[in-house]
Write a protein that holds these residues in place. Structure first.
Motif, PDB file in Angstrom:
ATOM      1  N   LEU B 143       0.841  -1.197   0.000  1.00 14.63           N
ATOM      2  CA  LEU B 143       0.000   0.000   0.000  1.00 14.63           C
ATOM      3  C   LEU B 143       0.876   1.248   0.000  1.00 14.63           C
ATOM      4  O   LEU B 143       1.926   1.283   0.655  1.00 14.63           O
ATOM      5  CB  LEU B 143      -0.883   0.037   1.257  1.00 14.63           C
ATOM      6  CG  LEU B 143      -2.188  -0.745   1.220  1.00 14.63           C
ATOM      7  CD1 LEU B 143      -1.934  -2.229   1.144  1.00 14.63           C
ATOM      8  CD2 LEU B 143      -3.025  -0.443   2.451  1.00 14.63           C
ATOM      9  N   LEU B 144       0.415   2.255  -0.718  1.00 16.49           N
ATOM     10  CA  LEU B 144       1.109   3.532  -0.783  1.00 16.49           C
ATOM     11  C   LEU B 144       0.034   4.604  -0.704  1.00 16.49           C
ATOM     12  O   LEU B 144      -0.884   4.609  -1.531  1.00 16.49           O
ATOM     13  CB  LEU B 144       1.858   3.613  -2.126  1.00 16.49           C
ATOM     14  CG  LEU B 144       2.420   4.957  -2.556  1.00 16.49           C
ATOM     15  CD1 LEU B 144       3.601   5.335  -1.681  1.00 16.49           C
ATOM     16  CD2 LEU B 144       2.865   4.902  -4.021  1.00 16.49           C
ATOM     17  N   SER B 145       0.104   5.484   0.303  1.00 10.41           N
ATOM     18  CA  SER B 145      -0.935   6.501   0.402  1.00 10.41           C
ATOM     19  C   SER B 145      -0.511   7.759  -0.339  1.00 10.41           C
ATOM     20  O   SER B 145       0.686   8.024  -0.496  1.00 10.41           O
ATOM     21  CB  SER B 145      -1.235   6.818   1.872  1.00 10.41           C
ATOM     22  OG  SER B 145      -0.131   7.438   2.472  1.00 10.41           O
ATOM     23  N   VAL B 146      -1.489   8.517  -0.777  1.00  8.34           N
ATOM     24  CA  VAL B 146      -1.183   9.714  -1.590  1.00  8.34           C
ATOM     25  C   VAL B 146      -0.409  10.769  -0.792  1.00  8.34           C
ATOM     26  O   VAL B 146       0.222  11.639  -1.376  1.00  8.34           O
ATOM     27  CB  VAL B 146      -2.457  10.358  -2.175  1.00  8.34           C
ATOM     28  CG1 VAL B 146      -3.162   9.401  -3.126  1.00  8.34           C
ATOM     29  CG2 VAL B 146      -3.405  10.820  -1.074  1.00  8.34           C
ATOM     30  N   THR B 147      -0.445  10.666   0.536  1.00  8.12           N
ATOM     31  CA  THR B 147       0.270  11.660   1.347  1.00  8.12           C
ATOM     32  C   THR B 147       1.759  11.336   1.489  1.00  8.12           C
ATOM     33  O   THR B 147       2.507  12.094   2.082  1.00  8.12           O
ATOM     34  CB  THR B 147      -0.350  11.739   2.762  1.00  8.12           C
ATOM     35  OG1 THR B 147      -0.367  10.420   3.312  1.00  8.12           O
ATOM     36  CG2 THR B 147      -1.768  12.267   2.708  1.00  8.12           C
ATOM     37  N   VAL B 167      -1.590  -0.963  -4.098  1.00  4.27           N
ATOM     38  CA  VAL B 167      -2.830  -0.227  -3.862  1.00  4.27           C
ATOM     39  C   VAL B 167      -2.462   1.184  -3.411  1.00  4.27           C
ATOM     40  O   VAL B 167      -1.738   1.348  -2.422  1.00  4.27           O
ATOM     41  CB  VAL B 167      -3.696  -0.922  -2.785  1.00  4.27           C
ATOM     42  CG1 VAL B 167      -4.932  -0.085  -2.475  1.00  4.27           C
ATOM     43  CG2 VAL B 167      -4.109  -2.317  -3.240  1.00  4.27           C
ATOM     44  N   ILE B 168      -2.923   2.164  -4.148  1.00  2.00           N
ATOM     45  CA  ILE B 168      -2.724   3.559  -3.744  1.00  2.00           C
ATOM     46  C   ILE B 168      -3.932   3.955  -2.908  1.00  2.00           C
ATOM     47  O   ILE B 168      -5.076   3.910  -3.388  1.00  2.00           O
ATOM     48  CB  ILE B 168      -2.536   4.469  -4.972  1.00  2.00           C
ATOM     49  CG1 ILE B 168      -1.268   4.038  -5.732  1.00  2.00           C
ATOM     50  CG2 ILE B 168      -2.457   5.932  -4.550  1.00  2.00           C
ATOM     51  CD1 ILE B 168      -1.005   4.800  -7.005  1.00  2.00           C
ATOM     52  N   THR B 169      -3.684   4.293  -1.640  1.00  2.00           N
ATOM     53  CA  THR B 169      -4.775   4.555  -0.698  1.00  2.00           C
ATOM     54  C   THR B 169      -4.994   6.061  -0.496  1.00  2.00           C
ATOM     55  O   THR B 169      -4.164   6.869  -0.898  1.00  2.00           O
ATOM     56  CB  THR B 169      -4.480   3.923   0.675  1.00  2.00           C
ATOM     57  OG1 THR B 169      -3.241   4.437   1.152  1.00  2.00           O
ATOM     58  CG2 THR B 169      -4.383   2.406   0.583  1.00  2.00           C
ATOM     59  N   LYS B 170      -6.116   6.370   0.153  1.00  2.00           N
ATOM     60  CA  LYS B 170      -6.501   7.762   0.461  1.00  2.00           C
ATOM     61  C   LYS B 170      -6.611   8.600  -0.806  1.00  2.00           C
ATOM     62  O   LYS B 170      -6.246   9.771  -0.817  1.00  2.00           O
ATOM     63  CB  LYS B 170      -5.491   8.404   1.441  1.00  2.00           C
ATOM     64  CG  LYS B 170      -5.244   7.593   2.707  1.00  2.00           C
ATOM     65  CD  LYS B 170      -4.413   8.369   3.721  1.00  2.00           C
ATOM     66  CE  LYS B 170      -3.999   7.471   4.876  1.00  2.00           C
ATOM     67  NZ  LYS B 170      -3.179   8.140   5.889  1.00  2.00           N
ATOM     68  N   ILE B 171      -7.133   8.003  -1.865  1.00  2.00           N
ATOM     69  CA  ILE B 171      -7.193   8.693  -3.145  1.00  2.00           C
ATOM     70  C   ILE B 171      -8.126   9.907  -3.060  1.00  2.00           C
ATOM     71  O   ILE B 171      -8.011  10.852  -3.847  1.00  2.00           O
ATOM     72  CB  ILE B 171      -7.591   7.692  -4.281  1.00  2.00           C
ATOM     73  CG1 ILE B 171      -7.193   8.224  -5.652  1.00  2.00           C
ATOM     74  CG2 ILE B 171      -9.051   7.299  -4.222  1.00  2.00           C
ATOM     75  CD1 ILE B 171      -5.717   8.195  -5.951  1.00  2.00           C
TER      76      ILE B 171
END
Lengths: 114, 222
Positions: B143-147, B167-171
């Motif tokens: 997982l990689l968050s946009v922040t 998975v790119i999270t917090k899109i």
């Protein structure tokens, strides 16, 4: 940070081998360490320096052999080095490569024992 | 007594052999019990727990699901995940920065794997250490968050390279933090060519259908 866990595993391996070899001690442990093993050499050496105390490896040093990443290139139809660890492209033809055939190793390959 | 001469003994021994052997055993047990095992890795704060909570809730109507969650300390994540009504177990690793096969094995001790369709393993938040340890999972999701910044995959190539799906999270926050999706995709493809990438928001539900489709297809193709 997991280098301490890795250092303890190396000591476990070395102690097992010392018994098998009928040796009394070990002065160096030779490791093959892949660029994709997820282990840093410097932090492993310092973790090992702490972990070896009061074990059969108390006077042993680690000797590293770097293992570069090799991946199968579908265009060249050959195992090839990659451009860099940040760029998984064939170093020869620049195609993207995904099947890593070498570079994840973390092995004890030799021990200097007494 | 004669001091013994030093000699060089050739040995060939994987340092993580014990972990690898146990991980293989776990994989075989999962196969026999027909349980699909998915592990999640990411840095701390990328939204693994919120994402997993939503995933468990969505799957629960059709599948028997459970989760094992690793953390250095606290049982907070297990408490949050238990709200989904799924079976949840916390592994507290104390100071250890990753899960290993032994911890997973111990956590599963009193569960009958035959009672499960999906098992999720949430690793300790860390993009370095978990990459060395096989847990017996069938699908490793990073997982990689946009922040976090689009170049994270280039900084942690090993963990991205060992994953099967990103998975790119917090899109939902992408615009606010000026996240550049194309650059992030490019970074992921640079270190793991061909890896599927999906974007989700556990908050709004955006992209969750696509993620669930990935899970169904993983289970179908087992």
């Amino acid at each position: 940070m997991h280098e301490l866990s890795i250092a303890l595993s190396i000591i476990e391996v070395a102690e097992e081998e010392i018994v098998k070899l009928g040796a009394t001690g070990v002065t160096s442990i030779h490791l093959r360490i892949g660029a994709l093993s997820g282990v840093g050499k410097r932090s492993l050496s310092s973790a090992f320096g702490l972990a070896r105390e009061n074990t059969a490896c108390a006077t042993a040093d680690l000797v590293f052999e770097d293992v570069p990443v090799i991946a199968y290139c579908p265009r060249c139809r050959e195992p090839r080095p990659i451009s860099s660890i940040q760029q998984f492209n064939c170093a020869v033809c620049d195609s993207p490569v995904s099947d890593v055939v070498q570079g994840r190793e973390l092995q004890v390959i030799a021990m200097e024992v007494t | 007594m004669i001091a013994s001469q030093p000699r060089l003994a050739i040995v060939r021994h994987n340092v993580l052999k014990n972990n690898d052997v146990l991980a293989r055993e776990l994989r075989e047990r999962f196969r026999q019990a027909d349980v699909s095992v998915v592990s999640l890795v990411s840095s701390p704060g990328s939204g693994k727990t919120a994402f997993l909570e939503r995933t468990l809730s969505a799957l629960r109507s059709q599948y028997r699901v459970a989760a094992v969650v690793g953390d250095l300390a606290t049982h907070n994540d297990a408490v949050r995940l238990a709200r989904s009504q799924a079976r949840v177990k916390q592994i507290t690793t104390d100071t250890v920065c990753h899960l290993d096969a032994k911890m997973v094995d111990a956590a599963l001790e009193d569960w009958d794997l035959n009672d499960l369709d999906f098992l999720f393993i949430e690793n300790v938040g860390n993009l370095v250490c978990p990459s060395s340890y096989d847990l017996g999972e069938g699908l490793r999701v990073v997982l990689l968050s946009v922040t976090e910044g689009e170049d994270k995959p280039l900084k942690y190539p090993t963990i991205f390279n060992t994953a099967d799906l990103a998975v790119i999270t917090k899109i939902d926050l992408a615009q606010a933090v000026e996240f550049d999706l194309a650059t992030a995709n490019h970074s992921i493809q640079a270190v793991r060519p061909g890896m599927p990438v999906i974007q989700v928001s556990a908050k709004t539900g955006e992209g969750m259908d696509r993620w669930l489709e990935e899970l169904y297809s993983f289970r179908r193709n087992r």
